[in-house]
Design an enzyme around this catalytic site. Structure first.
Site, PDB file in Angstrom:
ATOM      1  N   CYS A   1       0.843  -1.187  -0.014  1.00 59.13           N
ATOM      2  CA  CYS A   1      -0.041   0.078   0.131  1.00 59.13           C
ATOM      3  C   CYS A   1       0.956   1.211  -0.074  1.00 59.13           C
ATOM      4  CB  CYS A   1      -0.875   0.036   1.468  1.00 59.13           C
ATOM      5  SG  CYS A   1      -1.996  -1.404   1.505  1.00 59.13           S
TER       6      CYS A   1
ATOM      7  N   GLY B   1      -0.857   0.847  -5.006  1.00 56.35           N
ATOM      8  CA  GLY B   1      -2.091   0.372  -4.780  1.00 56.35           C
ATOM      9  C   GLY B   1      -3.254   0.829  -5.609  1.00 56.35           C
TER      10      GLY B   1
ATOM     11  N   ASN C   1       0.687   0.477   5.875  1.00 58.49           N
ATOM     12  CA  ASN C   1       1.456  -0.223   4.719  1.00 58.49           C
ATOM     13  C   ASN C   1       2.324  -1.221   5.355  1.00 58.49           C
ATOM     14  OD1 ASN C   1       4.085   0.383   2.335  1.00 58.49           O
ATOM     15  ND2 ASN C   1       2.737  -1.134   2.311  1.00 58.49           N
ATOM     16  N   GLY C   2       2.087  -2.601   5.055  1.00 58.57           N
ATOM     17  CA  GLY C   2       2.724  -3.643   5.582  1.00 58.57           C
ATOM     18  C   GLY C   2       1.825  -4.727   5.972  1.00 58.57           C
TER      19      GLY C   2
ATOM     20  N   TYR D   1      11.593  -3.751  -7.755  1.00 54.77           N
ATOM     21  CA  TYR D   1      10.202  -3.228  -8.589  1.00 54.77           C
ATOM     22  C   TYR D   1       9.525  -2.444  -7.960  1.00 54.77           C
ATOM     23  CZ  TYR D   1       5.582  -4.246 -10.080  1.00 54.77           C
ATOM     24  OH  TYR D   1       4.250  -4.145 -10.655  1.00 54.77           O
TER      25      TYR D   1
ATOM     26  N   SER E   1       8.877  -0.979 -15.541  1.00 52.75           N
ATOM     27  CA  SER E   1      10.048  -1.328 -14.147  1.00 52.75           C
ATOM     28  C   SER E   1      11.334  -1.917 -14.704  1.00 52.75           C
ATOM     29  CB  SER E   1       9.169  -2.111 -13.344  1.00 52.75           C
ATOM     30  OG  SER E   1       8.461  -3.286 -14.056  1.00 52.75           O
TER      31      SER E   1
ATOM     32  N   ASP F   1      12.807  -6.605 -14.806  1.00 50.45           N
ATOM     33  CA  ASP F   1      13.159  -6.404 -13.186  1.00 50.45           C
ATOM     34  C   ASP F   1      13.109  -7.829 -12.529  1.00 50.45           C
ATOM     35  OD1 ASP F   1      10.381  -6.364 -11.396  1.00 50.45           O
ATOM     36  OD2 ASP F   1      10.401  -5.222 -13.516  1.00 50.45           O
TER      37      ASP F   1
HETATM   38  P1  5GP Z   1       5.261 -12.699 -13.954  1.00 49.36           P
HETATM   39  O1  5GP Z   1       4.542 -12.554 -15.353  1.00 49.36           O
HETATM   40  O2  5GP Z   1       6.529 -13.380 -13.889  1.00 49.36           O
HETATM   41  O3  5GP Z   1       4.191 -13.358 -12.996  1.00 49.36           O
HETATM   42  O4  5GP Z   1       5.600 -11.359 -13.277  1.00 49.36           O
HETATM   43  C1  5GP Z   1       6.712 -10.627 -13.559  1.00 49.36           C
HETATM   44  C2  5GP Z   1       6.242  -9.062 -13.863  1.00 49.36           C
HETATM   45  O5  5GP Z   1       5.365  -8.730 -13.113  1.00 49.36           O
HETATM   46  C3  5GP Z   1       7.656  -8.270 -13.948  1.00 49.36           C
HETATM   47  O6  5GP Z   1       7.405  -7.550 -15.359  1.00 49.36           O
HETATM   48  C4  5GP Z   1       7.517  -7.470 -12.863  1.00 49.36           C
HETATM   49  O7  5GP Z   1       7.893  -6.123 -13.212  1.00 49.36           O
HETATM   50  C5  5GP Z   1       5.993  -7.470 -12.448  1.00 49.36           C
HETATM   51  N1  5GP Z   1       5.927  -7.628 -11.094  1.00 49.36           N
HETATM   52  C6  5GP Z   1       6.765  -8.141 -10.224  1.00 49.36           C
HETATM   53  N2  5GP Z   1       6.392  -8.213  -8.816  1.00 49.36           N
HETATM   54  C7  5GP Z   1       5.279  -7.588  -9.042  1.00 49.36           C
HETATM   55  C8  5GP Z   1       4.069  -7.244  -7.889  1.00 49.36           C
HETATM   56  O8  5GP Z   1       4.347  -7.551  -6.916  1.00 49.36           O
HETATM   57  N3  5GP Z   1       2.771  -6.844  -8.495  1.00 49.36           N
HETATM   58  C9  5GP Z   1       2.648  -6.634  -9.792  1.00 49.36           C
HETATM   59  N4  5GP Z   1       1.351  -6.240 -10.192  1.00 49.36           N
HETATM   60  N5  5GP Z   1       3.492  -6.913 -10.831  1.00 49.36           N
HETATM   61  C10 5GP Z   1       4.614  -7.327 -10.174  1.00 49.36           C
HETATM   62 MG    MG Z   2       7.251  -5.124 -15.029  1.00 57.55          MG
END
Ligand code: 5GP
Ligand code: MG
Length: 490
Positions: free
Chosen positions: A14, A41, A128-129, A267, A308, A371
């Site tokens: 958050c 969020g 947040n947390g 990220y 990212s 990332d």
């Molecule tokens: P994947 O498609 O492998 O499940 O997720 C990787 C992609 O999701 C990467 O492009 C990364 O930037 C993004 N990503 C990594 N961690 C998170 C997260 O906690 N939430 C969201 N919405 N995207 C994430």
């Molecule tokens: Mg990404």
């Protein structure tokens, strides 16, 4: 209705914000500040404000632009407040209903316990947390008659505060915080104070800035800058900041045991934020440079998975003396969708979100940088669409180590079985996503880049080892202690 939290279901990332500024339009500043934190969020947004008497509140589901309209803003502004408290919530696991959205609010009539008339201390809280191992405490409080109106772990802090509020607010808060464990960057307000607190590990970021003659607390410095304020400093792990008409008062409520989230740099945070003294963009470029040193490959171009992955791609390209080009175009309006989770729809969303630019990639040997790989959905689809667009070779490089374990401290993570790196080794993942090669940044490389100065990190998602024991580990520990005791008696 009393509700006992189930730890694994209630994780969320958050953004929190607090403003104390006489003479400024804190409602509009708060509203715009939430826009600056929107990446943290997208499920709900809320603002609580006070002009010295009582607290007014508006919360809504969705993006900040969906949760608020002009009349909501006008109604809050009509009270002419000098304190504003804001929150944006992200939770794909917990129910995303209005009850669970924040700021949480308590109108607060408190019996002072000494026969004197009860006084009213309205409270609003933004968190947040994620707290860990709170089931027992929550059940105890519920048995004593505490009523939980939400399934959010954040409410526990409010319930504890209410219990201790016969003491001075600051003392009551310290007593409440002594009862909880886990990740909490909190901002709370009464009708005359704004308070910021960061847990002893400092899992999630929280910083303090100045605006005019007033102050801002925010999850990320980017929000302070966006409002025309100036970053002063981070709230330290284990520190409490109280802001009132007499100024800013710092105190320590617990010994600092720094273990901040390294994934914020990988990220989560905005590129333009400075967390614990480290600019996020520069950190990401440096991770990309290091990745190029560790995982070089002969190719024609470097592209990124925007946004990212972009700084790391820029760093990788610079270090390997290759051109960085925009090989994928991102549709920035697909960020949040109303589609339900599920693999097929997730893939469709990735398709809508990223389109290759065929003229750029056709016939080229491409290095694509992201990332992180979590489920592998994004990269698998991108590799296949880049091939369709005519790329001759596709080399995937990732600017963090394999993501192998869930986060218990504030980032919503898929269950372990969905994490692709728990099912396959790097060669298996390469095959699964269909790339010509795949390379991750090493844990040592990542730490070399990020662990300068005093910074110490939680690496739980990359190691499965956490700075605090998890509830099942505590239970096992308690069982072992009991068994040992049995041995002694026996
Ligand atoms: P994947 O498609 O492998 O499940 O997720 C990787 C992609 O999701 C990467 O492009 C990364 O930037 C993004 N990503 C990594 N961690 C998170 C997260 O906690 N939430 C969201 N919405 N995207 C994430
Ligand atoms: Mg990404």
């Amino acid at each position: 209705m009393p509700h006992v939290a189930v730890d694994d279901k209630l994780r969320e990332e958050c953004g929190v914000l607090g403003i104390f500024a006489r003479g400024l339009d804190v409602v509009r500043l708060g509203y715009f500040g939430l826009f600056a934190l929107q990446h943290r969020g997208q499920e709900s947004a809320g603002l609580a404000v006070s002009a010295g008497e009582g607290i007014a509140l508006h919360k809504g589901l969705g993006l900040v632009s969906e949760a608020f309209n002009e009349s909501h803003i006008a109604a809050l502004a009509a009270t002419n407040p000098h304190i504003a408290l804001g929150h944006v919530r992200y939770s794909t696991a917990g129910p995303s209903d209005l009850d669970n959205s924040q700021p949480l609010y308590d109108s607060g009539d408190y019996d002072q316990g000494d026969g004197s008339p009860s006084r009213t201390i309205p409270l609003a809280l933004a968190h947040n947390g994620n707290l860990v191992g709170m089931e027992r405490l929550k059940a105890e409080l519920a048995a004593q008659g505490a009523v939980f109106g939400t399934t959010s772990d954040s409410e526990l802090i409010l319930v504890l505060l209410r219990q201790y509020l016969t003491a001075d607010l600051k003392e009551a808060l310290i007593m409440a915080l002594n009862k909880v464990r886990g990740a909490y960057s909190l901002v709370l307000c009464t009708n005359n104070e704004l308070i910021g607190v960061r847990d002893p590990q400092g899992f999630r970021p929280l910083c303090l800035g100045r605006i005019g003659d007033g102050y801002i607390l925010a999850s990320e410095s980017a929000a302070i800058e966006a409002l025309g304020g100036e970053l002063w400093r981070d709230v330290e792990p284990g520190e409490m900041v109280v802001i009132d008409d007499t100024g800013v008062h710092f105190s320590r409520f617990a010994e600092a045991k720094p273990s901040s989230c390294i994934f914020e740099y990988v990220y989560f945070a905005r590129n333009d934020s400075i967390i614990d003294g480290q600019n996020v963009y520069e950190a990401r470029v440096a991770l990309g440079r290091r990745l190029a040193e560790e995982q070089p490959v002969i190719a024609d171009l470097v592209i990124s998975v925007p946004d990212s992955g972009t700084p790391a791609a820029i760093g990788y390209a610079a270090c390997s003396q290759l051109p960085y080009v925009e090989g994928l175009v991102k549709n920035r309006y697909v960020g949040r969708t109303f589609i339900q989770p599920g693999q097929a729809l997730r893939e469709l969303k990735v398709r809508l979100k990223f389109t290759p630019n065929p003229s750029v990639v056709r016939g080229k040997r491409i290095i694509i940088i992201d990332d992180s790989i979590v489920r592998g959905t994004t990269m698998k689809l991108l590799v296949s669409t880049l091939r369709q667009a005519g790329a001759s070779e596709i080399h995937v490089r990732v600017s963090c180590p394999p993501y192998i374990a869930p986060c218990h401290f504030g980032i919503d993570t898929p269950s372990t079985v969905e994490l692709v790196a728990t099912r396959y080794d790097t060669e298996g993942i390469r095959r699964m996503i269909g790339a010509d090669s795949l390379g991750y940044l090493s844990k040592e490389g990542m730490l070399k880049v990020l662990a300068g100065g005093q910074r110490q990190f939680c690496l739980g998602c990359f190691t499965g080892e956490y700075p605090l024991p998890l509830p099942h580990e505590e239970r096992a520990e308690a069982r072992r202690a009991e068994e040992d005791w049995g041995d002694v008696r026996g």
